[in-house]
Design an enzyme around this catalytic site. Structure first.
Site, PDB file in Angstrom:
ATOM      1  CD1 TRP A   1      75.255 -56.640  59.216  1.00  0.00           C
ATOM      2  CD2 TRP A   1      73.535 -56.735  60.640  1.00  0.00           C
ATOM      3  NE1 TRP A   1      75.655 -57.384  60.304  1.00  0.00           N
ATOM      4  CE2 TRP A   1      74.625 -57.457  61.185  1.00  0.00           C
ATOM      5  CE3 TRP A   1      72.340 -56.664  61.361  1.00  0.00           C
ATOM      6  CZ2 TRP A   1      74.538 -58.094  62.423  1.00  0.00           C
ATOM      7  CZ3 TRP A   1      72.251 -57.301  62.593  1.00  0.00           C
ATOM      8  CH2 TRP A   1      73.356 -58.012  63.116  1.00  0.00           C
TER       9      TRP A   1
ATOM     10  CD  GLU B   1      76.036 -52.504  58.604  1.00  0.00           C
ATOM     11  OE1 GLU B   1      74.788 -52.574  58.508  1.00  0.00           O
ATOM     12  OE2 GLU B   1      76.615 -51.977  59.571  1.00  0.00           O
TER      13      GLU B   1
ATOM     14  CE  LYS C   1      78.819 -57.270  63.897  1.00  0.00           C
ATOM     15  NZ  LYS C   1      77.603 -57.010  64.634  1.00  0.00           N
TER      16      LYS C   1
ATOM     17  CG  ASP D   1      79.063 -50.299  61.542  1.00  0.00           C
ATOM     18  OD1 ASP D   1      79.996 -50.108  62.345  1.00  0.00           O
ATOM     19  OD2 ASP D   1      77.872 -50.329  61.892  1.00  0.00           O
TER      20      ASP D   1
ATOM     21  CG  HIS E   1      80.448 -53.905  61.191  1.00  0.00           C
ATOM     22  ND1 HIS E   1      79.333 -54.144  60.437  1.00  0.00           N
ATOM     23  CD2 HIS E   1      80.000 -53.618  62.439  1.00  0.00           C
ATOM     24  CE1 HIS E   1      78.254 -53.987  61.177  1.00  0.00           C
ATOM     25  NE2 HIS E   1      78.632 -53.661  62.402  1.00  0.00           N
TER      26      HIS E   1
ATOM     27  CG  HIS F   1      75.819 -48.091  59.439  1.00  0.00           C
ATOM     28  ND1 HIS F   1      75.239 -49.287  59.768  1.00  0.00           N
ATOM     29  CD2 HIS F   1      74.894 -47.408  58.698  1.00  0.00           C
ATOM     30  CE1 HIS F   1      74.025 -49.336  59.235  1.00  0.00           C
ATOM     31  NE2 HIS F   1      73.801 -48.212  58.582  1.00  0.00           N
TER      32      HIS F   1
ATOM     33  CG  ASP G   1      79.659 -53.769  65.938  1.00  0.00           C
ATOM     34  OD1 ASP G   1      79.755 -52.552  65.695  1.00  0.00           O
ATOM     35  OD2 ASP G   1      78.685 -54.455  65.600  1.00  0.00           O
TER      36      ASP G   1
ATOM     37  CG  ASP H   1      76.751 -50.563  67.484  1.00  0.00           C
ATOM     38  OD1 ASP H   1      76.859 -49.854  66.472  1.00  0.00           O
ATOM     39  OD2 ASP H   1      76.765 -51.805  67.440  1.00  0.00           O
TER      40      ASP H   1
ATOM     41  CG  ASP I   1      74.527 -48.859  63.405  1.00  0.00           C
ATOM     42  OD1 ASP I   1      73.679 -48.946  64.315  1.00  0.00           O
ATOM     43  OD2 ASP I   1      75.001 -49.851  62.825  1.00  0.00           O
TER      44      ASP I   1
END
Ligand code: RNT
Ligand code: ZN
Length: 417
Positions: free
Chosen positions: A183, A224, A226, A257, A260, A284, A292, A294, A324
């Site tokens: 990423w 990955e 985004k 992910d 994303h 992810h 995003d 997390d 993640d």
């Protein structure tokens, strides 16, 4: 005895729908998830840098973050003992364990800088997955692999090639392929004047990395994409279309992910499409709260939908699942345990769903029955099956694992000043 009989009642309830709970438990016991080391220290790593960049942020200042490899390893051990099943460890290059008198920049990392992690993994029967770290570094100047500055680009190309070697080393040492995910944080805060050439440069950089060659049986490479990051709101070089095109033309793995994408896009909906074109895909699992962010993975609709898709596509062995998230506002060890258990719970929920029967209702146009059954499934006694799964994996089935965490916090984490 009491516990066992409540499992028996629950098993019977599922059996009436044609679902075999013992089989579901057995299958889930064989599903490894990749535990991300970076929840343990707010993505700091061991290079002595304290601030994140590249559009990602860990917020909060809960005490007890791991400061050294030994502390991080101890915390991982503590967490794994409370997570059912056998898993994998997901490392970032910034977690290299370099001797104090040695100074090694990221483009010069070697397998030996990860020997301590290999020893740790070997002793516990864990596989290792890996990530080059292209953020939080003086050479991350807004752009990395897509930089207009050749020396910046070359630095990161060398870093990624070094990471391929380290991934091969993990796979050889541990006897299980290493999943290496790239990423990059490259993007722009404001309206771009040129969207094409940064992407063309990224494409060229990636081609140069993979031209170095690596053993495809040992290393499974994913990329990955985004949609945007904080401070990089207007343009992300590594977008979804860019990487889908790249991985499918190069035989690599797409990684999605779920933080994303645009907020109404669902990764659950993307899984079946990607599986039709790619032998393996990677995920992810995270929780995006408005962006995003997390946050720790919860047992929510989004995560259940993702799990349902993996199971009903019969793709448990084709989807590489890693977590993640990085929440620095709560106990970090608890965050790991809860996030992992929640995704496992979602997989169990999916494994306890009579997918064929539901598909049959869809295919025969019996949508009223489909809706009724889908709703009924939500309140079946999943908790009893979950408890039995934990008992078979010899870990605490209930929230009582938190008592151990509080004890660990008082005796270990709070001593870290
Ligand atoms: C960032 C990506 C990436 C990172 C980790 C630390 O938006 O999700 O996967 O979270 O590499
Ligand atoms: Zn991610």
């Amino acid at each position: 005895m009491a516990a066992y009989s409540s499992y028996a009642v629950a098993r019977e309830r599922y059996a009436r729908l044609g679902v075999d709970t013992d089989h579901a438990i057995e299958r889930l016991l064989g599903v490894p998830l990749s535990l991300h080391c970076w929840q343990g220290d707010d993505v700091r790593g061991f290079e002595g840098k304290s601030s994140l960049d590249g559009g990602i942020q860990a917020t909060g200042n809960y005490p007890g973050a791991a400061r050294t490899p030994e502390e991080l390893m101890a915390d991982i051990d503590f967490a794994l003992a409370r997570i059912p099943g056998r898993h994998r460890l997901n490392l970032h290059a910034s977690y290299a364990v370099v001797e104090e008198d040695e100074c090694v920049d990221r483009d010069r990392l070697e397998p030996r800088h990860f020997r301590k992690w290999v020893d740790f993994a070997k002793a516990r029967g864990l596989g290792i997955d890996f990530n080059p770290t292209l953020f939080a570094h003086p050479m991350t100047r807004g752009m990395t692999l897509s930089s207009p500055d050749e020396s910046v680009r070359e630095f990161w190309i060398r870093h990624c090639i070094a990471c391929l070697r380290i991934s091969e080393y993990f796979a050889r040492e541990l006897g299980t392929p290493c999943h290496m995910n790239i990423w990059i944080p490259d993007g722009l805060k404001d309206i771009p004047a040129d969207r094409l050439y940064p992407r063309a440069r990224l494409l060229d950089s990636l081609d140069r990395i993979f031209a170095a060659g690596y053993d495809k049986n040992l290393v499974h490479v994913s990329l990955e994409p985004k949609v945007f990051g904080i401070g990089l709101e207007s343009y992300t070089v590594g977008s979804a279309e860019f990487y889908i095109g790249y991985v499918l033309t190069r035989g690599l793995i797409p990684l999605m992910d779920n933080g994303h994408y645009h907020p109404t896009e669902q990764v659950a909906d993307k899984i079946s499409s990607m599986l039709l074109f790619s032998d393996k895909i990677a995920l992810h699992i995270t929780r995006a709260v408005r962006w995003d962010s997390d946050h720790v993975v919860r047992f929510d609709d989004e995560v259940r939908d993702i799990a349902n898709e993996i199971v009903r596509c019969d793709a448990l062995d084709r989807v590489l699942c890693g977590l993640d998230f990085f929440d620095a506002s709560i106990n970090r060890v608890a965050a790991w345990i809860l996030g992992m258990r929640n995704f496992q719970k979602a997989l169990l929920y999916a494994l306890l769903t009579p997918h064929e029967r539901l598909a049959e209702l869809q295919n025969s146009g019996r949508f009223t029955e489909l809706m009724v059954l889908q709703e009924e499934l939500k309140t079946l006694p999943l908790g009893e099956i979950w408890a039995e799964f934990c008992r078979r994996a010899k870990v605490e089935p209930t929230e009582k694992w938190l008592d151990d965490v509080i004890k660990y916090e008082n005796e270990v984490l709070l001593l870290r000043k």
